[in-house]
Design an enzyme around this catalytic site. Sequence first.
Site, mmCIF file in Angstrom:
data_model
loop_
_atom_site.group_PDB
_atom_site.id
_atom_site.type_symbol
_atom_site.label_atom_id
_atom_site.label_comp_id
_atom_site.label_asym_id
_atom_site.label_seq_id
_atom_site.Cartn_x
_atom_site.Cartn_y
_atom_site.Cartn_z
ATOM 1 N N LYS B 22 19.242 -25.851 18.432
ATOM 2 C CA LYS B 22 20.008 -27.099 18.524
ATOM 3 C C LYS B 22 19.287 -28.237 17.796
ATOM 4 O O LYS B 22 19.878 -28.947 16.984
ATOM 5 C CB LYS B 22 20.218 -27.471 19.997
ATOM 6 C CG LYS B 22 21.079 -28.711 20.174
ATOM 7 C CD LYS B 22 21.216 -29.115 21.641
ATOM 8 C CE LYS B 22 21.738 -27.969 22.475
ATOM 9 N NZ LYS B 22 22.663 -28.385 23.532
ATOM 10 N N ARG B 92 18.439 -32.289 26.679
ATOM 11 C CA ARG B 92 18.997 -30.934 26.651
ATOM 12 C C ARG B 92 17.974 -29.908 26.183
ATOM 13 O O ARG B 92 17.158 -30.194 25.309
ATOM 14 C CB ARG B 92 20.163 -30.855 25.638
ATOM 15 C CG ARG B 92 21.367 -31.656 25.966
ATOM 16 C CD ARG B 92 22.312 -31.536 24.761
ATOM 17 N NE ARG B 92 23.186 -32.686 24.683
ATOM 18 C CZ ARG B 92 24.516 -32.634 24.888
ATOM 19 N NH1 ARG B 92 25.083 -31.491 25.166
ATOM 20 N NH2 ARG B 92 25.240 -33.719 24.801
ATOM 21 N N GLY B 101 24.240 -21.824 28.158
ATOM 22 C CA GLY B 101 24.433 -22.084 29.577
ATOM 23 C C GLY B 101 23.309 -21.635 30.465
ATOM 24 O O GLY B 101 23.376 -21.738 31.688
ATOM 25 N N MET B 103 20.090 -22.670 30.398
ATOM 26 C CA MET B 103 19.112 -23.684 30.785
ATOM 27 C C MET B 103 19.798 -25.015 31.039
ATOM 28 O O MET B 103 21.018 -25.133 30.972
ATOM 29 C CB MET B 103 18.020 -23.769 29.733
ATOM 30 C CG MET B 103 17.108 -22.535 29.827
ATOM 31 S SD MET B 103 15.868 -22.534 28.571
ATOM 32 C CE MET B 103 16.883 -22.632 27.112
ATOM 33 N N ARG B 326 26.191 -24.508 15.138
ATOM 34 C CA ARG B 326 25.428 -23.262 15.054
ATOM 35 C C ARG B 326 26.348 -22.177 14.504
ATOM 36 O O ARG B 326 27.583 -22.332 14.529
ATOM 37 C CB ARG B 326 24.884 -22.857 16.424
ATOM 38 C CG ARG B 326 25.961 -22.695 17.459
ATOM 39 C CD ARG B 326 25.365 -22.447 18.829
ATOM 40 N NE ARG B 326 26.407 -22.479 19.837
ATOM 41 C CZ ARG B 326 26.183 -22.510 21.139
ATOM 42 N NH1 ARG B 326 24.953 -22.557 21.591
ATOM 43 N NH2 ARG B 326 27.189 -22.514 21.996
ATOM 44 N N HIS B 444 21.575 16.275 27.120
ATOM 45 C CA HIS B 444 22.655 17.095 26.571
ATOM 46 C C HIS B 444 23.964 16.329 26.557
ATOM 47 O O HIS B 444 24.656 16.252 25.543
ATOM 48 C CB HIS B 444 22.781 18.378 27.393
ATOM 49 C CG HIS B 444 23.910 19.267 26.937
ATOM 50 N ND1 HIS B 444 25.158 19.217 27.510
ATOM 51 C CD2 HIS B 444 23.971 20.173 25.939
ATOM 52 C CE1 HIS B 444 25.931 20.093 26.893
ATOM 53 N NE2 HIS B 444 25.230 20.687 25.940
ATOM 54 N N SER B 752 13.512 18.478 7.770
ATOM 55 C CA SER B 752 14.407 17.572 8.479
ATOM 56 C C SER B 752 13.738 17.216 9.793
ATOM 57 O O SER B 752 13.426 18.098 10.597
ATOM 58 C CB SER B 752 15.751 18.244 8.721
ATOM 59 O OG SER B 752 16.602 17.361 9.415
ATOM 60 N N CYS B 819 17.451 14.372 11.359
ATOM 61 C CA CYS B 819 18.698 14.765 11.987
ATOM 62 C C CYS B 819 18.664 14.554 13.489
ATOM 63 O O CYS B 819 19.553 14.963 14.202
ATOM 64 C CB CYS B 819 19.051 16.206 11.648
ATOM 65 S SG CYS B 819 17.847 17.381 12.293
ATOM 66 N N TYR B 839 17.400 11.208 3.210
ATOM 67 C CA TYR B 839 18.673 10.968 3.897
ATOM 68 C C TYR B 839 18.482 10.871 5.394
ATOM 69 O O TYR B 839 17.433 11.278 5.928
ATOM 70 C CB TYR B 839 19.688 12.074 3.568
ATOM 71 C CG TYR B 839 19.349 13.418 4.144
ATOM 72 C CD1 TYR B 839 19.722 13.763 5.448
ATOM 73 C CD2 TYR B 839 18.638 14.352 3.403
ATOM 74 C CE1 TYR B 839 19.388 14.989 5.989
ATOM 75 C CE2 TYR B 839 18.298 15.592 3.937
ATOM 76 C CZ TYR B 839 18.678 15.900 5.229
ATOM 77 O OH TYR B 839 18.346 17.102 5.774
#
Lengths: 863, 863
Positions: B22, B92, B101, B103, B326, B444, B752, B819, B839
């Site tokens: 702010k 503030r 909201g 603080m 903001r 799983h 992999s 993977c 990859y």
Amino acid sequence: MGKFVYAFEEGTKEMKSILGGKGANLAEMMKIGLPVPPGFTLTTEGCKAYYDNEKKMTEEMLVQLEENLQALQMKTNKVLGDKHNPLLVSVRSGAVISMPGMMDTVLNLGLNDETAEGLSQLTNELFAYESYKRFIQMFSDVVLGIEKYKFDQISARYREKTVDHFKAAIDAFKDLVRKEKHMEFPQDVHVQLQMAIEAVYDSWHNHRAIIYRKINEISDDLGTAVNVQSMVFGNFSEKSGTGVAFTRNPSTGEKKLYGEYLLNAQGEDVVAGIRTPESIDMLSQQLPEVYEEFYKVCELLEQHYQDMQDIEFTIEEGQLYLLQTRNGKRTAKAAIQVAVDLVHENVIDKETALMRIDPEQMDQLLHPTFSAEALSKGNILSKGLPASPGAASGKICFDAEKVVALAKNNEPAILVRTETSPEDIEGMIHAQGILTARGGMTSHAAVVARGMGKCCIAGCPEVQVESYLNQVIIGKAILKEGDFISLDGNTGDIYEGHIHAGDVQLFDAFEELMTWANEIKELGIRTNADNERDAKVAVSFGAEGIGLCRTEHMFFDKNRILNVRRLILSDQLKERQAALNDLLPEQKSDFISLFKVLESRPVTIRLLDPPLHEFLPHDIEEIKGLAEITHKTIEQVNQAIENAKEVNPMLGHRGCRLAITYPEIYEMQVKAIFEAACEVKRFGIDVHPEVMIPLVGFKSELKVLKDNLTQVAEEVLNRYQMDIHYKFGTMIEVPRAALTADEIAEEAEFFSFGTNDLTQMTLGFSRDDSGKFIQVYKDKKLFEKDPFASIDQNGVGKLMEMAKTLGRKTRPDLKIGICGEHGGEPKSIAFCQSIGLDYVSCSPYRVPIARIAAAQAVILQKS
Amino acid sequence: MGKFVYAFEEGTKEMKSILGGKGANLAEMMKIGLPVPPGFTLTTEGCKAYYDNEKKMTEEMLVQLEENLQALQMKTNKVLGDKHNPLLVSVRSGAVISMPGMMDTVLNLGLNDETAEGLSQLTNELFAYESYKRFIQMFSDVVLGIEKYKFDQISARYREKTVDHFKAAIDAFKDLVRKEKHMEFPQDVHVQLQMAIEAVYDSWHNHRAIIYRKINEISDDLGTAVNVQSMVFGNFSEKSGTGVAFTRNPSTGEKKLYGEYLLNAQGEDVVAGIRTPESIDMLSQQLPEVYEEFYKVCELLEQHYQDMQDIEFTIEEGQLYLLQTRNGKRTAKAAIQVAVDLVHENVIDKETALMRIDPEQMDQLLHPTFSAEALSKGNILSKGLPASPGAASGKICFDAEKVVALAKNNEPAILVRTETSPEDIEGMIHAQGILTARGGMTSHAAVVARGMGKCCIAGCPEVQVESYLNQVIIGKAILKEGDFISLDGNTGDIYEGHIHAGDVQLFDAFEELMTWANEIKELGIRTNADNERDAKVAVSFGAEGIGLCRTEHMFFDKNRILNVRRLILSDQLKERQAALNDLLPEQKSDFISLFKVLESRPVTIRLLDPPLHEFLPHDIEEIKGLAEITHKTIEQVNQAIENAKEVNPMLGHRGCRLAITYPEIYEMQVKAIFEAACEVKRFGIDVHPEVMIPLVGFKSELKVLKDNLTQVAEEVLNRYQMDIHYKFGTMIEVPRAALTADEIAEEAEFFSFGTNDLTQMTLGFSRDDSGKFIQVYKDKKLFEKDPFASIDQNGVGKLMEMAKTLGRKTRPDLKIGICGEHGGEPKSIAFCQSIGLDYVSCSPYRVPIARIAAAQAVILQKS
């Protein structure tokens, strides 16, 4: 152009790797002027060339063979195949590492119909034709592959020792060869020689040689050499003979010639056992001059080789010939006695003496063993992993209660289980030995048994416990509870019935060798012990501290387990605290007794490690009892047990993770440690507790626990108004701990490698389950050694070295040890020395082994 | 000497870390000439200094505060506490990362009995005393900690808006303060200011702020700034007002002012909700000139900040003031729409647009979600791990059969289980969502659900399945099978009853953004898929190949499982071979359909990985059936199941170890792969199979298997007379494989990383069991992120980097991917980019997320 054939004159004892043991030593003996019949050696490289050339000798080899044969003929003034003055030779294998009796030998080669007649004219008919007969039989067996018993059947028909009988037998032998192989027995002596050499090379890969190498961990790549040597004949006359002798007693190490011989005999007569050989002492009466000469040769060879020798000799017409010398195999006791005596005789120095000892072999000394005689009569039911050495005989028991009941009547028991768990501890304590169907070298049964110095065979897949039928199937036998079995923990063999085991007897040379080890070794040797009895054993064996006190074993005590279970079942801090308060005085008294035994030596105490569900009961009676005491329903207790179950307990809620979720457990333990320390210090004992936090993977874990526990410790010290030197440290057993050891060393004052878990996690091998495939891995040679027995240096070892380097980067004086099972294994100890650890810790009975191995590691590192 | 206070004129938007969001934006707006009431900011460093100084402002801070107050008085021509011309200020909070909201704020500070009277003379009495009353209430609440409702009770007595009522209320308020706090309401305005500033600093550690930070993973160390700003009054008249507006629609991204305002009101009136605010459009009619100015300000701010703004404003007597701007929070859809629009408007470039997207947030777009309205009405029963995103509602089912039965009637089902196993696959396929009591982010249930793009909540300890009672306890509720529940897979919340979930709708901007991602990213994006359906989804999302096809899922098919069980039960090669022969055509047809979907893209197929016992039946009916078919007794089948059990299956007989002991399994699979490849190639599709061997820890394992399987492959290719480009490679998932990657790369053509297992073993955390402690670890901040969700870079990452370096040392062109589940997680993807992988592979629904994250990783790496 390689050199594949060496005359004996060209070799030395250092050339074992190409000449084989026998060839190198024949050359050496010739070099120092001893009477060795001349000959030459085809090298182990020749063996490789032979196999590479589709099992044929190469042109090059054949040329060199011919050259050496010519030279041999010159030296002996005899000619192979000459009918007037025939050269006869022996063809023998000679591996780099001795494989006694595993490979083949042919004697009297060079005889055929003509040379036999020639020999008979040179010597006598009887001798010549008996030799020819022997040769045909041996050659046909070894080279042609005709079964020996068929010749024996023929021999039986011609039992009298007359020339006619020999000749008739020879004809019958030739007929047999013709019938079996559709060929004439080879009369060309050069063909005989080539075939015999190739047969010896072939024998490198015969079945029994392959098995022998596998058992003894000898590489298949080494190959064998072949020795071709002019024959001398122990069967020439009554002034001839053949024998074998050790320069000292191979069982006890006593300095006295030990051996036996037969007059008028060839080597195989000794082996055949038809005639009983005489003790070597008798030779001094029968052939005193030969004995005198032999005695001197023995002294010379011992001096020359600086070790006890095992010597083969032949006497031909009063003339001594040496056919082999090598360092004699010996028992552990003899090994130590000989090594120590040789130092006293100024033959070798202390370092050499230490290097002569196979540390693993010392296990024999430290545990009861069965005698070889007893074993030879025993009936082997099956074979498992030799998980803890020693010998034990007792009645089969399927549970701990039964063991305890027998023990009360002084009856010996063997605990037989599918696998053991901490609940079985009491049974393990009272049993003579332990046998399990599952689990590897670091399974619960194995680890606990080794700690106790108790014989254990683990992971025997042929054991199937059917306790509901009150029986166990072992191999093909069905045995009942109460039946006797005997376990050989050194080999893994399981015997039927009762076999008596001999006791442990230490001796002066052992003690002396141990002090030498201490002079040289750099690694500290600590022990893994969690009770007074084990600690005392270890200290008596020279342990310099405790490297691992597993506090969980203390929790399994019958009187305490209930409080432990209360602790686990309560979901409220207050209740847990009450259970812990009841445990505190008991833990404290454990530590007091340990501190008293160890005195000023450091005592590393590992806080509670296993998953809590290991402490929960399994049988319904116990569950009922627990429910009553904790005022819960049976369903609630069952539910709690169910909730505590884990899919992979090894990777679950255990170690420091328990303390992160239930800090009060470690708080109680640390309180007990420091109250005990203070109370023992009042006796003037300068205790050194080292508190070890297990299973740390993140620095943050160690920090939060250490911060809390240091407060607990300081609170006790304040209360007692005492000052105690203590350390907080951690196990390095999770791979991540090794990878981030620099961070962890910010909090840890010492590291201790828990190589059991580190191996499990680094390799992804559960110690409990790997039995299913690890044997296949060994058989297929996927790795050299069981990684639970000897540190996997490429993998686990790499992590250890990283951890050491990273840890000392942060904290240069970081004390680093190892407390996994590997801490007592010689190769692993050498590795620990090589990467610069401060100490190893092992089970009490392995302390002497570790001391020797640690000294050897220093010596090896220097060389 | 630190600088703890900055006048707005001294700051810029780049100074967020010390001025807070702010404060920095107020300074920035002032700098670009926008109407901002003057003021100053106490920095976040002041906040730290305050906490370090035992929650008191330091002397230094007080001096700087006074200096800035003097300057502010000069700028405003007003003096704090001056009874004729009083300066009023707001105080503030302003954190670095917005915590809306969370603080505290105090308005109208500077009023006391004297200045209120002064203000009334300057303006009007009603306004002045209403403001004073508001101030006392707000100050007493925020600073003095007197509960707000007590003031509201008093206010209710003085409802009319008259000066007398205000004054009476003020007196009653002061009495309340006296009674509650035994003090007079502070009349000294400097004391008011200091107390208010300290209260705002204190609010950094209030309960709701702490919780908010924990949820949003904001560091507690950041601290808040405090903004002191001269008041402007939206409640001054009917030409005054206050409001909030977004420069674009935050739900859809549409380019149109979006917001609301109230005339004659202060900020808290909007929040209180007593009056209904007007849409921002109305302002163009009510105060057209102000609207015009505001509209221009919005355009200016968007241009200046190059992003959609969320703006607070106040109008005082027709004069517009800006109190905050903001970057506006937005939905995933709006985020993409705004970013793409801004590129088209030439405000930002494509890279900036890509960086604006939170890839994780995109999950919202790719899965159904509950509307916020629906959720606000829902009753949350409990909360588990948000294991797989999406929203699902259906009837509770305790087993797969029940799910399937419901599915046949088109009824929605939620599969609720303690944990799932591969046997539940069919139920998982047909269920709307899955809820489990145990297991973590890579259990799983979680892995399979994510693969299917199906909502899943896992590891909820408050769920207790009591299927034997046909019920489940969730939190405090007891629910029966068939009852409705709803799962929010994005939050882990479990709701009672049925909630409707919205559908997935993609849109043009999404597609456009994705093409930009592909232009920039360097990592290939593959998918984990083992069936045609998943593969198609993934390809449609842009997958460039399959990085992991788990062949075991194919084994669980109902029609095949019997053959799999035959395979496991038979102890003879011939029987196993027969079972495998029956499986071959089915495996082959699986591969054919995959190859057809993937066309010329590479398909990495992992050979069988899980321990065999996972395939064995558990219930008695199945066991009976199996016994019949295999001609075994039930006891034999039970014994086989018992034999197959493992203590730690994760570290047991699985992966390539299965193939070492039973080579025929992989042989069948490779045969199926290559026959399928040949048959698909006949259609002109250039298939690229990559055969991946799991759980390799030793080069020797890979070598022996690869040698054998290459023969099998070549045999097939010969038979079909075809040439197919294939590779053999391995998972790197055992720590030892990473440590010896140089050796393993001698055999492997690709690596992999299986980071699920690698994490389990490196950390020693079983994914199935770590649920018991991982939440405690997070709460205690022992690690930053769940290592199963985001790669543990210090530990696991170190091994990955080692493996990459060692592997490429041996084989410079080694292809390396990942993977594990981490392959779809943005931070992990950035890590993969940073260490140079080729990859990543992730579940189909995460492919778009991975594409964005991969592009962002490149952009970040460049910067």
